[in-house]
Write an enzyme that holds these catalytic residues in place. Structure first.
Site, PDB file in Angstrom:
ATOM      1  N   HIS A 281       0.837  -1.212   0.000  1.00  0.00           N
ATOM      2  CA  HIS A 281       0.000   0.000   0.000  1.00  0.00           C
ATOM      3  C   HIS A 281       0.869   1.257   0.000  1.00  0.00           C
ATOM      4  O   HIS A 281       0.571   2.224  -0.711  1.00  0.00           O
ATOM      5  CB  HIS A 281      -0.885   0.053   1.260  1.00  0.00           C
ATOM      6  CG  HIS A 281      -1.977  -0.976   1.329  1.00  0.00           C
ATOM      7  ND1 HIS A 281      -2.136  -1.813   2.418  1.00  0.00           N
ATOM      8  CD2 HIS A 281      -2.989  -1.286   0.480  1.00  0.00           C
ATOM      9  CE1 HIS A 281      -3.196  -2.581   2.230  1.00  0.00           C
ATOM     10  NE2 HIS A 281      -3.731  -2.287   1.060  1.00  0.00           N
TER      11      HIS A 281
ATOM     12  N   LYS B  78     -17.035  -6.904   5.721  1.00  0.00           N
ATOM     13  CA  LYS B  78     -15.766  -7.639   5.610  1.00  0.00           C
ATOM     14  C   LYS B  78     -15.252  -8.096   6.970  1.00  0.00           C
ATOM     15  O   LYS B  78     -14.319  -8.879   7.041  1.00  0.00           O
ATOM     16  CB  LYS B  78     -14.706  -6.744   4.961  1.00  0.00           C
ATOM     17  CG  LYS B  78     -14.653  -6.843   3.451  1.00  0.00           C
ATOM     18  CD  LYS B  78     -13.290  -6.426   2.930  1.00  0.00           C
ATOM     19  CE  LYS B  78     -13.135  -6.724   1.452  1.00  0.00           C
ATOM     20  NZ  LYS B  78     -11.809  -6.319   0.948  1.00  0.00           N
TER      21      LYS B  78
ATOM     22  N   ARG C  23      -1.785  -5.920  -8.638  1.00  0.00           N
ATOM     23  CA  ARG C  23      -0.712  -6.870  -8.370  1.00  0.00           C
ATOM     24  C   ARG C  23      -0.595  -7.859  -9.514  1.00  0.00           C
ATOM     25  O   ARG C  23       0.410  -7.984 -10.163  1.00  0.00           O
ATOM     26  CB  ARG C  23      -0.987  -7.641  -7.071  1.00  0.00           C
ATOM     27  CG  ARG C  23      -0.635  -6.857  -5.839  1.00  0.00           C
ATOM     28  CD  ARG C  23      -1.308  -7.411  -4.627  1.00  0.00           C
ATOM     29  NE  ARG C  23      -2.742  -7.143  -4.680  1.00  0.00           N
ATOM     30  CZ  ARG C  23      -3.526  -7.117  -3.632  1.00  0.00           C
ATOM     31  NH1 ARG C  23      -3.042  -7.401  -2.454  1.00  0.00           N
ATOM     32  NH2 ARG C  23      -4.787  -6.835  -3.754  1.00  0.00           N
TER      33      ARG C  23
ATOM     34  N   SER D  31      -2.923  -7.754   2.546  1.00  0.00           N
ATOM     35  CA  SER D  31      -3.274  -7.704   3.974  1.00  0.00           C
ATOM     36  C   SER D  31      -3.760  -9.073   4.437  1.00  0.00           C
ATOM     37  O   SER D  31      -3.440  -9.535   5.532  1.00  0.00           O
ATOM     38  CB  SER D  31      -4.377  -6.675   4.218  1.00  0.00           C
ATOM     39  OG  SER D  31      -3.957  -5.399   3.817  1.00  0.00           O
TER      40      SER D  31
HETATM   41  P1  ADP Z   1      -9.867  -3.494  -0.846  1.00  0.00           P
HETATM   42  O1  ADP Z   1     -10.683  -4.115   0.251  1.00  0.00           O
HETATM   43  O2  ADP Z   1     -10.542  -2.325  -1.500  1.00  0.00           O
HETATM   44  O3  ADP Z   1      -9.295  -4.456  -1.855  1.00  0.00           O
HETATM   45  P2  ADP Z   1      -7.153  -3.281   0.164  1.00  0.00           P
HETATM   46  O4  ADP Z   1      -6.694  -2.521   1.358  1.00  0.00           O
HETATM   47  O5  ADP Z   1      -6.980  -4.750   0.194  1.00  0.00           O
HETATM   48  O6  ADP Z   1      -8.633  -2.838  -0.066  1.00  0.00           O
HETATM   49  O7  ADP Z   1      -6.394  -2.729  -1.140  1.00  0.00           O
HETATM   50  C1  ADP Z   1      -6.512  -1.387  -1.550  1.00  0.00           C
HETATM   51  C2  ADP Z   1      -5.872  -1.220  -2.924  1.00  0.00           C
HETATM   52  O8  ADP Z   1      -4.461  -1.412  -2.827  1.00  0.00           O
HETATM   53  C3  ADP Z   1      -6.362  -2.205  -3.982  1.00  0.00           C
HETATM   54  O9  ADP Z   1      -6.416  -1.534  -5.241  1.00  0.00           O
HETATM   55  C4  ADP Z   1      -5.287  -3.251  -4.013  1.00  0.00           C
HETATM   56  O10 ADP Z   1      -5.222  -3.893  -5.278  1.00  0.00           O
HETATM   57  C5  ADP Z   1      -4.053  -2.385  -3.765  1.00  0.00           C
HETATM   58  N1  ADP Z   1      -2.949  -3.154  -3.220  1.00  0.00           N
HETATM   59  C6  ADP Z   1      -2.869  -3.773  -2.023  1.00  0.00           C
HETATM   60  N2  ADP Z   1      -1.679  -4.388  -1.865  1.00  0.00           N
HETATM   61  C7  ADP Z   1      -0.976  -4.141  -3.002  1.00  0.00           C
HETATM   62  C8  ADP Z   1       0.324  -4.520  -3.485  1.00  0.00           C
HETATM   63  N3  ADP Z   1       1.120  -5.289  -2.763  1.00  0.00           N
HETATM   64  N4  ADP Z   1       0.695  -4.096  -4.711  1.00  0.00           N
HETATM   65  C9  ADP Z   1      -0.135  -3.340  -5.459  1.00  0.00           C
HETATM   66  N5  ADP Z   1      -1.370  -2.953  -5.080  1.00  0.00           N
HETATM   67  C10 ADP Z   1      -1.783  -3.348  -3.876  1.00  0.00           C
END
Ligand code: ADP
Length: 172
Positions: A17, A41, A90, A128
């Site tokens: 992030h 969630k 990703r 996460s």
């Molecule tokens: P959500 O519940 O909306 O998926 P997240 O906190 O899991 O929320 O992710 C928020 C954003 O950050 C999403 O667009 C996700 O694809 C991106 N993201 C999370 N981890 C990574 C990573 N390691 N590399 C690239 N993008 C990431």
């Protein structure tokens, strides 16, 4: 277009992030990280904790702001006068969900663009969800989290999301 919102659950905020937000700062003057309440969630960390982890992580970056939101993402973007929504990609597996979300948001407001960036290669496997799982089973996640998240991770009992993992509580 100078402001972008970067929405997500951030449960917890990871170095993936952080990398996405830093790349976003090359494209936008100001980024508002939007921490979703996401009641369906059932996040491992409550909303206030997810906010503080992100706030502390970016405490020295005045161009990054952290705010919570519970309603429509488009409304959150409008409130912050954002011209764009920043998201990270990703792998191909992220694409379908992101594509649907971007298309739906464009349908709701065609003036707000969704911008995607890819995190550093060594963070492509970081999510996460997997960090919570590894931590719940006693694995070392210290190289994948910013310090404010790592500190709380160590002090929180995380229950594994995998029903058959055989591990119910973190040993920490
Ligand atoms: P959500 O519940 O909306 O998926 P997240 O906190 O899991 O929320 O992710 C928020 C954003 O950050 C999403 O667009 C996700 O694809 C991106 N993201 C999370 N981890 C990574 C990573 N390691 N590399 C690239 N993008 C990431």
């Amino acid at each position: 277009m100078t402001v972008a919102v970067y929405p997500g659950t951030f449960d917890p905020i990871t170095l993936g992030h952080v990398d996405v937000a830093q790349r976003g700062l090359r494209l936008f003057e100001h980024i508002v990280i939007g921490i979703a309440t996401n009641p369906n969630k059932q996040p491992a960390f409550d909303h206030a904790t997810r906010l503080s982890m992100a706030q502390e992580t970016f405490a020295d970056e005045p161009r990054v702001e952290v705010a919570g939101f519970g309603g429509l993402l488009i409304d959150f973007a409008r409130q912050h006068h954002a011209g764009a929504i920043l998201r990270g990609l990703r792998a191909a597996s992220d694409f379908e969900y992101e594509f649907q979300m971007a298309t739906m948001n464009r349908r709701l407001d065609a003036t707000i663009e969704t911008a995607f960036v890819m995190a550093r290669e060594d963070y492509t496997f970081v999510s996460s969800h997997f960090i919570r799982e590894i931590s719940a089973m006693g694995g070392d996640v210290s190289s994948l989290l910013p310090e404010p998240a790592l500190r709380r991770m160590k002090n929180t009992e995380i229950t594994s999301d995998f029903p058959d993992s055989g591990v119910e509580k973190s040993p920490h």
